[in-house]
Each structure stands twice: as structure tokens, then as C-alpha cells.
Design an enzyme around this catalytic site. Structure first.
Site, PDB file in Angstrom:
ATOM      1  N   GLU A   1      -5.386  -1.809   1.121  1.00  0.00           N
ATOM      2  CA  GLU A   1      -5.954  -3.130   0.861  1.00  0.00           C
ATOM      3  C   GLU A   1      -5.596  -4.183   1.900  1.00  0.00           C
ATOM      4  O   GLU A   1      -5.263  -5.311   1.548  1.00  0.00           O
ATOM      5  CB  GLU A   1      -5.498  -3.576  -0.530  1.00  0.00           C
TER       6      GLU A   1
ATOM      7  N   HIS B   1     -11.217  -0.600  -6.002  1.00  0.00           N
ATOM      8  CA  HIS B   1      -9.757  -0.671  -6.127  1.00  0.00           C
ATOM      9  C   HIS B   1      -9.157  -1.558  -5.028  1.00  0.00           C
ATOM     10  O   HIS B   1      -8.391  -2.487  -5.314  1.00  0.00           O
ATOM     11  CB  HIS B   1      -9.170   0.746  -6.068  1.00  0.00           C
ATOM     12  N   GLU B   2      -9.536  -1.288  -3.787  1.00  0.00           N
ATOM     13  CA  GLU B   2      -8.955  -2.072  -2.688  1.00  0.00           C
ATOM     14  C   GLU B   2      -9.398  -3.535  -2.770  1.00  0.00           C
ATOM     15  O   GLU B   2      -8.613  -4.440  -2.488  1.00  0.00           O
ATOM     16  CB  GLU B   2      -9.301  -1.454  -1.330  1.00  0.00           C
TER      17      GLU B   2
ATOM     18  N   HIS C   1      -7.288  -5.442  -5.208  1.00  0.00           N
ATOM     19  CA  HIS C   1      -5.984  -5.854  -4.662  1.00  0.00           C
ATOM     20  C   HIS C   1      -6.034  -7.258  -4.039  1.00  0.00           C
ATOM     21  O   HIS C   1      -4.979  -7.875  -3.849  1.00  0.00           O
ATOM     22  CB  HIS C   1      -5.517  -4.879  -3.582  1.00  0.00           C
TER      23      HIS C   1
ATOM     24  N   GLU D   1      -0.046  -1.885  -8.458  1.00  0.00           N
ATOM     25  CA  GLU D   1      -1.014  -0.800  -8.663  1.00  0.00           C
ATOM     26  C   GLU D   1      -1.547  -0.696 -10.086  1.00  0.00           C
ATOM     27  O   GLU D   1      -2.729  -0.402 -10.281  1.00  0.00           O
ATOM     28  CB  GLU D   1      -0.431   0.523  -8.183  1.00  0.00           C
TER      29      GLU D   1
ATOM     30  N   ASP E   1       8.379   5.999  -0.197  1.00  0.00           N
ATOM     31  CA  ASP E   1       7.363   7.043   0.012  1.00  0.00           C
ATOM     32  C   ASP E   1       7.649   8.283  -0.838  1.00  0.00           C
ATOM     33  O   ASP E   1       6.741   9.016  -1.203  1.00  0.00           O
ATOM     34  CB  ASP E   1       7.297   7.462   1.485  1.00  0.00           C
TER      35      ASP E   1
ATOM     36  N   TYR F   1       0.457   3.562 -11.213  1.00  0.00           N
ATOM     37  CA  TYR F   1      -0.978   3.324 -11.331  1.00  0.00           C
ATOM     38  C   TYR F   1      -1.445   3.501 -12.780  1.00  0.00           C
ATOM     39  O   TYR F   1      -2.007   2.592 -13.388  1.00  0.00           O
ATOM     40  CB  TYR F   1      -1.778   4.314 -10.463  1.00  0.00           C
TER      41      TYR F   1
HETATM   42  N1  BES Z   1      -1.909   0.384  -1.601  1.00  0.00           N
HETATM   43  C1  BES Z   1      -2.378   1.680  -1.924  1.00  0.00           C
HETATM   44  C2  BES Z   1      -2.049   2.719  -0.887  1.00  0.00           C
HETATM   45  C3  BES Z   1      -0.575   2.837  -0.588  1.00  0.00           C
HETATM   46  C4  BES Z   1       0.356   2.856  -1.599  1.00  0.00           C
HETATM   47  C5  BES Z   1      -0.144   2.931   0.705  1.00  0.00           C
HETATM   48  C6  BES Z   1       1.716   2.949  -1.312  1.00  0.00           C
HETATM   49  C7  BES Z   1       1.211   3.034   0.993  1.00  0.00           C
HETATM   50  C8  BES Z   1       2.146   3.037  -0.015  1.00  0.00           C
HETATM   51  C9  BES Z   1      -3.892   1.682  -2.169  1.00  0.00           C
HETATM   52  O1  BES Z   1      -4.361   0.530  -2.785  1.00  0.00           O
HETATM   53  C10 BES Z   1      -4.195   2.800  -3.115  1.00  0.00           C
HETATM   54  O2  BES Z   1      -3.680   2.776  -4.190  1.00  0.00           O
HETATM   55  N2  BES Z   1      -5.047   3.735  -2.723  1.00  0.00           N
HETATM   56  C11 BES Z   1      -5.467   4.819  -3.565  1.00  0.00           C
HETATM   57  C12 BES Z   1      -6.835   4.500  -4.108  1.00  0.00           C
HETATM   58  C13 BES Z   1      -7.080   4.798  -5.530  1.00  0.00           C
HETATM   59  C14 BES Z   1      -6.022   4.547  -6.526  1.00  0.00           C
HETATM   60  C15 BES Z   1      -8.440   4.369  -6.012  1.00  0.00           C
HETATM   61  C16 BES Z   1      -5.499   6.073  -2.717  1.00  0.00           C
HETATM   62  O3  BES Z   1      -5.144   6.007  -1.545  1.00  0.00           O
HETATM   63  O4  BES Z   1      -5.823   7.132  -3.213  1.00  0.00           O
HETATM   64 ZN    ZN Z   2      -3.797   0.360  -4.796  1.00  0.00          ZN
END
Ligand code: BES
Ligand code: ZN
Length: 584
Positions: free
Chosen positions: A261, A285-286, A289, A308, A365, A373
Site C-alpha cells: 500500500e 485491499h491496498e 490501507h 491488516e 517477517d 488479517y
Molecule cells: N502491507 C501488506 C504487505 C506486507 C505486509 C508487506 C507485511 C510487508 C510486511 C499488504 O497490504 C498486504 O496485506 N498484501 C496482501 C494482500 C491481501 C491480503 C489482499 C498480500 O500481499 O497478499
Molecule cells: Zn494489507
């Protein structure tokens, strides 16, 4: 000394950074940024200033007049990196750090031309969440502190630099171009983002365009053409969009996430391009955010669910507004299934399955999962049920208005919720969601006619007539729900009738490949092998490598594929797969 974020050396008794002026020269040959970062503090101050860094080579620190300032770079700690302590003389408000990044910078992926769609030009991008910004810029790398910034990126003239910021201008100097950006709204450091490559734009609406390599641009523009409707639906739910533009960047296939996002410029995996807009929930989703996360931000990774969980809730409200309750219910059912998987995965670390986590000594990580989520989503759905939708919508708007451009903790959230919706937290047993493992027994579960029809089809080979109006999401759910002892012959019939190994929808494809390989359906192997070489999205790598590594027959295949492809993956993805293979 007071360190409020376990993942930062930031000391809350020291002055905060107000603005960053960042200049960087992108050197593809050495895979380094040669850079300087000028930090302006909120107030003039004296004494130590602690900054986060990782793998930075510090050349010097100077004041606004160019006079050297004393500093000390501490030896690196495994998760935090190296503390850079600068001694500020009395009255100092501005300091400049001259440095270069390392080729192994954890936030950066340097791609060779052969790793791009066009094959002619190199590509570079950043991915800073949660604590990788420090490998690109020395700063107070905690979401508690927001900065405004200006940036100038020097790149080869044939390339375009884009940033999650407002474009100012481009100058050309000989063989190089300098692209200037500015971010007028204060953002947490993890939202600093840029990409450099052969990129072209196409307009999608009054506030949106999509960027992609020219080879992918038309397809990407078709897939994401609904973005303006989405923006308007989101504004109707959550209030005016505060970031002026909502542009999209189609990433190279090795991008490790589905989406990120970054403000004004969301980064998206090219695996969303299914040809039928069936994966645009990730865009929703993005976009969501922009309110939950970018405007109202988790105070640290220990409160990640505030980013999330709220965003999944908002994403499904946008989907419901645009496509109806049936569609959002199917996504909620997929989410519930992902939550069960994650709970199983963390069964020996139950403390990581509470929403409020304690992560001293834990790499964000490694703590990452679907729990913040989907369990976060369930808590908010339970609160919505208990309060009633109109009252909950009001609550959401007040929450956003109260905390806009700020960060908060879970404890601040519960205090706010108790004030605004008295009794609701107790009624839903919020304490169980926030502080206890697993899913509370009374958690909401999605209900819809299409879901019921799918439940009836569970484990059977469905007739052509039954599936004729199934959406890809229904296929995915059907596949996710296949019992683990499904006989091989069912996979044969499914593939013969419905050509699942050829699916263009990456979610359906991966659910199919994982189920089929678990069921010993050998013809899925070739596609899985090829796919692992095409895509670096962790959501796909982890289950595919996982299913291969868990079978005695395929473990060797998993190891040799990883050997072959590891170079192509993002460092974070590589680390994730290594962990899976080492445990197999
Ligand atoms: N912000 C996250 C991606 C992220 C999380 C990057 C933690 C680094 C550390 C992003 O908004 C996300 O949640 N992406 C999901 C999308 C989904 C839940 C619709 C993905 O990447 O799958
Ligand atoms: Zn997210």
C-alpha cells in the site's frame, strides 16, 4: 532512555525527525545507492540522536554548514541492524548523513534485464515494510514517527524512476536523469518506496494511472480499469481520500507480496492479471490501507492487526458495495480457511496467534501470518454485529478522524472502543481475540446461498452444469475445501473436465496445484515446477515448496528447484523458503 518499539533503536526521549531530504544515485553496476540523507528535527536539540541502519556504509555525518559531527556506528544486531549514534551539539536542527547502501540491502531487489518482462533493461525496487527502510536510509525506523520527505533519484537516462510520492520534475544530465519527488503528507518510514525500470503509464481515471513495463501495460490497464469506481466506493464508506492520487505500479513477477500500500502508488504483483478482473480484491485491499494503515497506523509490529485486520474488514466492505454480499461472503470464507491453516502452522507458537503480539527478539517477517488479517477481521465483524452496522460505521469514521496521521497501540484502540461503543468489547469477548490463542467459539461465520451450494459440492466431482456459473473464487474455495484424503482419481477427473492445471487465475492455480500434489496427481508437477520459476510471490512459493518438501517423493525436486530459482526470488522470499526446506 525509552525504547517504545522493540524493532527500532529510536529513543522517545530524543528529538523526532520532521523532514527528510534524500538524494540517491542508483548504480546498477555495483548494486548500490550512493546517497545522502538530510534529517531536519522537530526542534533544535543537543545530545545523542539514535538512528536505525542496516548494512549501510557511513561516509560521514555533517551539520548544515558541512562541519563534521561525531558519530558511532554500533556492531549489527541480528534483527535491528546497527545503531548509528550521532552526537548533536547544542542548537542543532539539521544533519546530513553521507553513505552508500550494500548490494544485499534487505529492502532492495536488483533485477537483471532477463528478470523483467521486456528483457532489455534492469529493474530496481524497494519494499520497506516492516523494518527494511533502514537498509536504504538511516532514520528513526518506527511507525510511531512520521516524516515528510523530498527525494531526488539519479538513474540511467533510459529508465524511469517512480516513487510513492508526488512527482515534481525530471532533469536530464548527460547519460543520467534526475527525478524529483516530494511527499507532503507525513508518513511512517515503512511507506517510503520507489522503483526504477523501463516503465510507462496509462491513465485509468481522473485520479489514477497504472505504471508497468510497456510489454504488460495494456493488460494491466484492462485488469485494473475499475479502480476509479473502487475509489469512489471507498470514499463513500470511509470519507474523503487524503492522498490526492491513487496510482498503481505493476511489479516484476518476483515481487514477494500480492500488493503493498505505498501511498499514492500501490505496488501490485503481476499475478493479479488474470484477464477477468477476478483478483482485484487485492487492489481494494491496498486502497483500503489509504485509511487503515497509512492514515491510522500501527504503533509497532506488535499491533500489526490494527493495520491488516481493519484493512481486510474495509476491503470486504468495498467488495460488498461494488459486487454484493455473495462475493464478500465468499472472500470471508476463503479468509476463514486461511486462518485455520495459519493457526495450524503456528500450533507450537500459540502466543503468536493472539492479535496483540510481543515481538522483542522476533523478526516481524518471521511472525508474519494471516492471523492479524483474518482474526482481526473476525473481531471487527463481531463488533459490527454487536453494535449494529450504522453505529459501527459511525465508530469507524470517528476512529479514522481521531487518529488520522497518527499511530496507535492495541491498548489505545480498546480504550477508544470502550469510550465510543460502551460494552461492545465485553459482549464479543474482545479479550479472547486480542490476548488469547485460537479463534473464540462465538466468532462470526459467513453465510450466503452460494456458500451453501459450495458446501453441498464439497469433496464431490461437480457436474459441468453445477460449475457453469462458478466464479474463480468459488473454484478456489471448492479446491481449498477438498478433504486431505481425496483419492487421486478425483484429481484426474477434475483436471480432465475442467483443465485446472491450465488455470490463468493464479489463486485457483495454486490451490489446485497444492491439493493435486498432496493427492499425488503427478501431472500437476510440471506446472508447479514451471510456476515456481515464473513467480516470486511468497503466498504461492510457501505452500508449493511446502507441499513438495513434505512428500518423500518430491523433497529432492523441491531442493533442486530452489537451488535453480533462489537467485530470482526476493531476499525475504528466499529466506522464507529456506526455512520451509530446512524444516522438511
Ligand atoms: N502491507 C501488506 C504487505 C506486507 C505486509 C508487506 C507485511 C510487508 C510486511 C499488504 O497490504 C498486504 O496485506 N498484501 C496482501 C494482500 C491481501 C491480503 C489482499 C498480500 O500481499 O497478499
Ligand atoms: Zn494489507
Amino acid at each position: 532512555m525509552a525504547r517504545l518499539d522493540p524493532h527500532s533503536y529510536n529513543d522517545s526521549t530524543q528529538p523526532e525527525t520532521e523532514t527528510l531530504d534524500w538524494k540517491a544515485r542508483v548504480d546498477f553496476r555495483t548494486q548500490r545507492l550512493h546517497a545522502e540523507a538530510t534529517l531536519t528535527l522537530k526542534e533544535a536539540s543537543a545530545g545523542p540522536l539514535d538512528l536505525d541502519t542496516r548494512d549501510l556504509e557511513i561516509r560521514g555525518v555533517v551539520d548544515a554548514q558541512g562541519r563534521p559531527l561525531p558519530y558511532m556506528l554500533a556492531p549489527p544486531e541480528p534483527i535491528l541492524g546497527s545503531r548509528l549514534r550521532v552526537e548533536l551539539p547544542p542548537g542543532l536542527r539539521q544533519l546530513t548523513v553521507r553513505y552508500r547502501t550494500s548490494p544485499g540491502a534487505s529492502a532492495l531487489q536488483w533485477l537483471t534485464p532477463s528478470q523483467t518482462a521486456g528483457g532489455q533493461h534492469p529493474f530496481l525496487y524497494s519494499q520497506c515494510q516492516a523494518i527494511h527502510a533502514r537498509s536504504v536510509v538511516p532514520l528513526q525506523d518506527t511507525p510511531r514517527i512520521r516524516i515528510r520527505y523530498r527525494a531526488a533519484l539519479r538513474v540511467p537516462k533510459a529508465l524511469k524512476a517512480v516513487m510513492a510520492a508526488s512527482f515534481v520534475h525530471r532533469e536530464e544530465h548527460g547519460v543520467e536523469a534526475e527525478e524529483h519527488y516530494e511527499m507532503p503528507q507525513p508518513v511512517p518510514p515503512y511507506l517510503l518506496a520507489f522503483a526504477v525500470g523501463s516503465l510507462a503509464p496509462k491513465e485509468l481515471g481522473p485520479r489514477s494511472r497504472v505504471w508497468a513495463e510497456p510489454e504488460l501495460l495494456e493488460e494491466a490497464a484492462d485488469e485494473f480499469s475499475g479502480v476509479d469506481d473502487m475509489l469512489r466506493a471507498a470514499e463513500a464508506l470511509f470519507g474523503p481520500y487524503d492522498w490526492e492520487r491513487f496510482d498503481l505500479l505493476t511489479m516484476p513477477p518476483s515481487f514477494p507480496y500480492g500488493g503493498m500500500e505505498n501511498p499514492r502508488l500501490t505496488f501490485l504483483t503481476p499475478t493479479l492479471i488474470a484477464g477477468d478482473k477476478s483478483l482485484v480484491n487485492v487492489v481494494a485491499h491496498e486502497l483500503a490501507h489509504s485509511w487503515t494503515g497509512n492514515l491510522v497506523t500501527n504503533a509497532s509490529a506488535e499491533h500489526f492487526w490494527l493495520n491488516e485486520g481493519f484493512t481486510v474488514f474495509a476491503e470486504r466492505r468495498i467488495l460488498e458495495a461494488l459486487a454484493g454480499h455473495e462475493v464478500s461472503a465468499l472472500h470471508a470464507a476463503l479468509g476463514r480457511r486461511a486462518l485455520e491453516e495459519a493457526l495450524h502452522h503456528f500450533r507450537s507458537h500459540p502466543n503468536l496467534t493472539a492479535l496483540r503480539t510481543h515481538l522483542s527478539g522476533v523478526d516481524p517477517d518471521e511472525a508474519f501470518s494471516q492471523i492479524p488479517y483474518e482474526k482481526g477481521y473476525l473481531l471487527l465483524r463481531a463488533m459490527e454485529d454487536a453494535a449494529g452496522r450504522p453505529a459501527f460505521d459511525e465508530f469507524l469514521r470517528r476512529y479514522l478522524a481521531t487518529y488520522r496521521f497518527r499511530a496507535l497501540t492495541t491498548e489505545e484502540f480498546t480504550a477508544f472502543a470502550e469510550r465510543e461503543l460502551p460494552g461492545v468489547l465485553a459482549k464479543v469477548d474482545a479479550d479472547a481475540y486480542l490476548h488469547k490463542p485460537g479463534v473464540p467459539p462465538g466468532a462470526p461465520s459467513p453465510r450466503s446461498a452460494r456458500l451453501e451450494a459450495l458446501v453441498r459440492a464439497r469433496g464431490t466431482v461437480p457436474s459441468a452444469d453445477l460449475v457453469k456459473d462458478w466464479t474463480p473464487t468459488e473454484w478456489q474455495l471448492y479446491l481449498e475445501w477438498l478433504p486431505s484424503d481425496t483419492p487421486r482419481d478425483v484429481f484426474r477427473q477434475l483436471d480432465e473436465r475442467f483443465s485446472l492445471t491450465k488455470s490463468r487465475n493464479s489463486e485457483v492455480l495454486v490451490s489446485w496445484l497444492v491439493a493435486a500434489l498432496r493427492g499425488g496427481w503427478e501431472p500437476a508437477l510440471g506446472r508447479a515446477e514451471a510456476f515456481l520459476g515464473e513467480v516470486g510471490r511468497m503466498k504461492y512459493l510457501k505452500p508449493l515448496y511446502g507441499v513438495l518438501a513434505s512428500s518423500r517423493e518430491y523433497r529432492g525436486v523441491a531442493r533442486s528447484l530452489f537451488k535453480k530459482y533462489a537467485e530470482r526470488y526476493h531476499p525475504i522470499a528466499r529466506q522464507g523458503v529456506e526455512l520451509i526446506l530446512s524444516r522438511a
